[in-house]
Design a protein around this motif. Structure first.
Motif, PDB file in Angstrom:
ATOM      1  N   LYS A 167      26.171  72.395 -35.304  1.00 41.46           N
ATOM      2  CA  LYS A 167      27.600  72.697 -35.453  1.00 41.46           C
ATOM      3  C   LYS A 167      28.477  71.508 -35.071  1.00 41.46           C
ATOM      4  O   LYS A 167      29.582  71.356 -35.579  1.00 41.46           O
ATOM      5  CB  LYS A 167      27.968  73.899 -34.577  1.00 41.46           C
ATOM      6  N   ILE A 168      27.969  70.671 -34.181  1.00 44.16           N
ATOM      7  CA  ILE A 168      28.754  69.537 -33.698  1.00 44.16           C
ATOM      8  C   ILE A 168      28.618  68.330 -34.606  1.00 44.16           C
ATOM      9  O   ILE A 168      29.594  67.644 -34.907  1.00 44.16           O
ATOM     10  CB  ILE A 168      28.317  69.156 -32.270  1.00 44.16           C
ATOM     11  N   HIS A 169      27.388  68.054 -35.053  1.00 47.76           N
ATOM     12  CA  HIS A 169      27.098  66.788 -35.719  1.00 47.76           C
ATOM     13  C   HIS A 169      26.843  66.963 -37.211  1.00 47.76           C
ATOM     14  O   HIS A 169      26.145  67.868 -37.635  1.00 47.76           O
ATOM     15  CB  HIS A 169      25.861  66.137 -35.096  1.00 47.76           C
ATOM     16  N   LEU A 170      27.429  66.063 -37.977  1.00 48.71           N
ATOM     17  CA  LEU A 170      27.093  65.914 -39.390  1.00 48.71           C
ATOM     18  C   LEU A 170      26.848  64.423 -39.564  1.00 48.71           C
ATOM     19  O   LEU A 170      27.776  63.642 -39.731  1.00 48.71           O
ATOM     20  CB  LEU A 170      28.250  66.381 -40.281  1.00 48.71           C
ATOM     21  N   ARG A 171      25.615  64.009 -39.466  1.00 56.85           N
ATOM     22  CA  ARG A 171      25.281  62.592 -39.376  1.00 56.85           C
ATOM     23  C   ARG A 171      25.061  61.982 -40.756  1.00 56.85           C
ATOM     24  O   ARG A 171      24.367  62.548 -41.586  1.00 56.85           O
ATOM     25  CB  ARG A 171      24.022  62.400 -38.543  1.00 56.85           C
ATOM     26  N   ASN A 175      22.510  53.966 -44.767  1.00 61.69           N
ATOM     27  CA  ASN A 175      22.089  53.936 -46.177  1.00 61.69           C
ATOM     28  C   ASN A 175      22.540  55.180 -46.944  1.00 61.69           C
ATOM     29  O   ASN A 175      22.039  55.462 -48.042  1.00 61.69           O
ATOM     30  CB  ASN A 175      20.567  53.756 -46.293  1.00 61.69           C
ATOM     31  N   GLY A 176      23.485  55.930 -46.373  1.00 62.09           N
ATOM     32  CA  GLY A 176      24.100  57.024 -47.117  1.00 62.09           C
ATOM     33  C   GLY A 176      23.329  58.324 -47.101  1.00 62.09           C
ATOM     34  O   GLY A 176      23.561  59.199 -47.946  1.00 62.09           O
ATOM     35  N   LYS A 177      22.430  58.514 -46.135  1.00 63.95           N
ATOM     36  CA  LYS A 177      21.662  59.752 -46.046  1.00 63.95           C
ATOM     37  C   LYS A 177      22.235  60.650 -44.940  1.00 63.95           C
ATOM     38  O   LYS A 177      22.483  60.198 -43.836  1.00 63.95           O
ATOM     39  CB  LYS A 177      20.192  59.452 -45.745  1.00 63.95           C
ATOM     40  N   MET A 178      22.458  61.919 -45.279  1.00 62.76           N
ATOM     41  CA  MET A 178      22.922  62.892 -44.301  1.00 62.76           C
ATOM     42  C   MET A 178      21.709  63.549 -43.651  1.00 62.76           C
ATOM     43  O   MET A 178      20.791  63.997 -44.339  1.00 62.76           O
ATOM     44  CB  MET A 178      23.799  63.940 -44.979  1.00 62.76           C
ATOM     45  N   LYS A 179      21.722  63.610 -42.311  1.00 63.59           N
ATOM     46  CA  LYS A 179      20.560  64.093 -41.586  1.00 63.59           C
ATOM     47  C   LYS A 179      20.910  65.316 -40.755  1.00 63.59           C
ATOM     48  O   LYS A 179      21.948  65.364 -40.104  1.00 63.59           O
ATOM     49  CB  LYS A 179      20.019  63.007 -40.647  1.00 63.59           C
ATOM     50  N   GLN A 180      19.994  66.304 -40.764  1.00 69.44           N
ATOM     51  CA  GLN A 180      20.144  67.448 -39.873  1.00 69.44           C
ATOM     52  C   GLN A 180      19.629  67.112 -38.484  1.00 69.44           C
ATOM     53  O   GLN A 180      20.208  67.520 -37.478  1.00 69.44           O
ATOM     54  CB  GLN A 180      19.395  68.659 -40.421  1.00 69.44           C
ATOM     55  N   CYS A 181      18.557  66.349 -38.411  1.00 66.42           N
ATOM     56  CA  CYS A 181      17.952  65.987 -37.132  1.00 66.42           C
ATOM     57  C   CYS A 181      17.504  64.534 -37.198  1.00 66.42           C
ATOM     58  O   CYS A 181      16.949  64.094 -38.212  1.00 66.42           O
ATOM     59  CB  CYS A 181      16.757  66.894 -36.831  1.00 66.42           C
ATOM     60  N   ASP A 188      16.714  65.293 -45.555  1.00 66.72           N
ATOM     61  CA  ASP A 188      17.815  64.348 -45.667  1.00 66.72           C
ATOM     62  C   ASP A 188      18.525  64.549 -47.002  1.00 66.72           C
ATOM     63  O   ASP A 188      17.894  64.860 -48.016  1.00 66.72           O
ATOM     64  CB  ASP A 188      17.312  62.906 -45.591  1.00 66.72           C
ATOM     65  N   ILE A 189      19.829  64.382 -47.010  1.00 67.94           N
ATOM     66  CA  ILE A 189      20.623  64.557 -48.227  1.00 67.94           C
ATOM     67  C   ILE A 189      21.236  63.216 -48.614  1.00 67.94           C
ATOM     68  O   ILE A 189      21.900  62.569 -47.800  1.00 67.94           O
ATOM     69  CB  ILE A 189      21.742  65.593 -48.020  1.00 67.94           C
ATOM     70  N   ASP A 190      21.047  62.823 -49.851  1.00 65.66           N
ATOM     71  CA  ASP A 190      21.610  61.574 -50.356  1.00 65.66           C
ATOM     72  C   ASP A 190      23.063  61.819 -50.751  1.00 65.66           C
ATOM     73  O   ASP A 190      23.345  62.563 -51.693  1.00 65.66           O
ATOM     74  CB  ASP A 190      20.806  61.084 -51.559  1.00 65.66           C
ATOM     75  N   ARG A 197      27.172  67.855 -53.502  1.00 67.81           N
ATOM     76  CA  ARG A 197      27.975  68.983 -53.033  1.00 67.81           C
ATOM     77  C   ARG A 197      27.136  70.254 -52.908  1.00 67.81           C
ATOM     78  O   ARG A 197      27.236  70.986 -51.919  1.00 67.81           O
ATOM     79  CB  ARG A 197      29.168  69.223 -53.952  1.00 67.81           C
ATOM     80  N   ASP A 198      26.278  70.528 -53.896  1.00 66.91           N
ATOM     81  CA  ASP A 198      25.418  71.717 -53.829  1.00 66.91           C
ATOM     82  C   ASP A 198      24.456  71.615 -52.651  1.00 66.91           C
ATOM     83  O   ASP A 198      24.217  72.603 -51.937  1.00 66.91           O
ATOM     84  CB  ASP A 198      24.631  71.872 -55.134  1.00 66.91           C
ATOM     85  N   ASN A 199      23.900  70.417 -52.447  1.00 69.06           N
ATOM     86  CA  ASN A 199      22.977  70.221 -51.334  1.00 69.06           C
ATOM     87  C   ASN A 199      23.683  70.363 -49.990  1.00 69.06           C
ATOM     88  O   ASN A 199      23.112  70.887 -49.022  1.00 69.06           O
ATOM     89  CB  ASN A 199      22.317  68.847 -51.431  1.00 69.06           C
ATOM     90  N   LEU A 200      24.939  69.919 -49.926  1.00 68.58           N
ATOM     91  CA  LEU A 200      25.705  70.023 -48.689  1.00 68.58           C
ATOM     92  C   LEU A 200      25.966  71.487 -48.339  1.00 68.58           C
ATOM     93  O   LEU A 200      25.821  71.903 -47.182  1.00 68.58           O
ATOM     94  CB  LEU A 200      27.037  69.275 -48.824  1.00 68.58           C
ATOM     95  N   GLU A 201      26.334  72.274 -49.338  1.00 63.16           N
ATOM     96  CA  GLU A 201      26.576  73.701 -49.096  1.00 63.16           C
ATOM     97  C   GLU A 201      25.305  74.399 -48.617  1.00 63.16           C
ATOM     98  O   GLU A 201      25.336  75.235 -47.708  1.00 63.16           O
ATOM     99  CB  GLU A 201      27.100  74.358 -50.371  1.00 63.16           C
TER     100      GLU A 201
END
Length: 213
Positions: A167-171, A175-181, A188-190, A197-201
């Motif tokens: 809930k706190i972190h959206l990393r 290199n543009g990858k979003m990480k949950q942990c 990881d989300i590119d 957007r679909d992957n983010l939701e």
């Protein structure tokens, strides 16, 4: 830019060395918040690194960011360096820059925050006459004259509070990858992907996953 395309308020963690680039991003309104990592109050190099610039220069850079009206704060990991952290907080109070004091994260699982970090909270409260309040994430915030001057971030990894951490972190990595942990490459989300957007939701709706060994 993600901020424009997806109408998000973007924050950036930085060592604050390349101040000219930061100023451009702030003036274009691409970033709303800057968190500056600072290990030493008066070191020849501000971070625990073989290269960098002096703490004095970084603190001046922070002042420049603040002048632009950007939300700027300092993050510093507590490693038992009490006097150093007291100096950082004194500067923060004087210049109205919030200090984010971080418990050192180790690959361990415990039932409580470390005694050393809890003792730090106590010493700081007594020395600066602060009022403490806990927020919704169980973090301790210190107030002086009704202004929040410090937040103590205990290690959620240590307590396996993965749901709170998410809930706190959206990393987003360099290199543009979003990480949950930070402990895995899985899920990881590119951010450059057409399906971002679909992957983010999907990422937001999924429960937090724990990947430690």
């Amino acid at each position: 830019m993600i901020a424009e395309k997806y109408h998000l308020d973007i924050g950036i963690n930085t060592n604050c060395i390349e101040i000219e680039k930061l100023i451009i991003l702030i003036k274009k309104n691409w970033i709303k918040r800057v968190i500056v990592g600072l290990d030493y109050f008066d070191g020849k190099i501000s971070k625990n690194s073989p290269i960098g610039v002096s703490s004095k220069q970084i603190l001046e850079n922070i002042k420049e960011i603040k002048k632009l009206g950007c939300d700027v704060s300092i993050s510093s990991v507590y490693t038992g360096d009490l006097e150093n952290k007291i100096k950082i907080l004194k500067w923060g109070i004087k210049n109205q820059v919030r200090i984010k004091m971080i418990e050192e994260i180790k690959d361990e699982e415990e039932k409580s925050t470390s005694e050393e970090f809890l003792e730090l909270e106590k010493i700081i409260q007594e020395k600066f006459k602060l009022e403490y309040k806990k927020d919704e994430y169980n973090e301790v915030n210190g107030y002086k004259d009704s202004k929040r001057v410090i937040t103590f971030f205990h290690s959620h990894c240590r307590l396996r509070e993965c749901d709170i951490c998410k809930k706190i972190h959206l990393r987003i990595t360099a290199n543009g990858k979003m990480k949950q942990c930070m402990y895995t490459l899985e899920d990881d989300i590119d951010t450059k992907s057409i399906d971002f957007r679909d992957n983010l939701e999907k990422y937001i709706k999924e429960p937090a996953k724990f990947y430690h060994n």
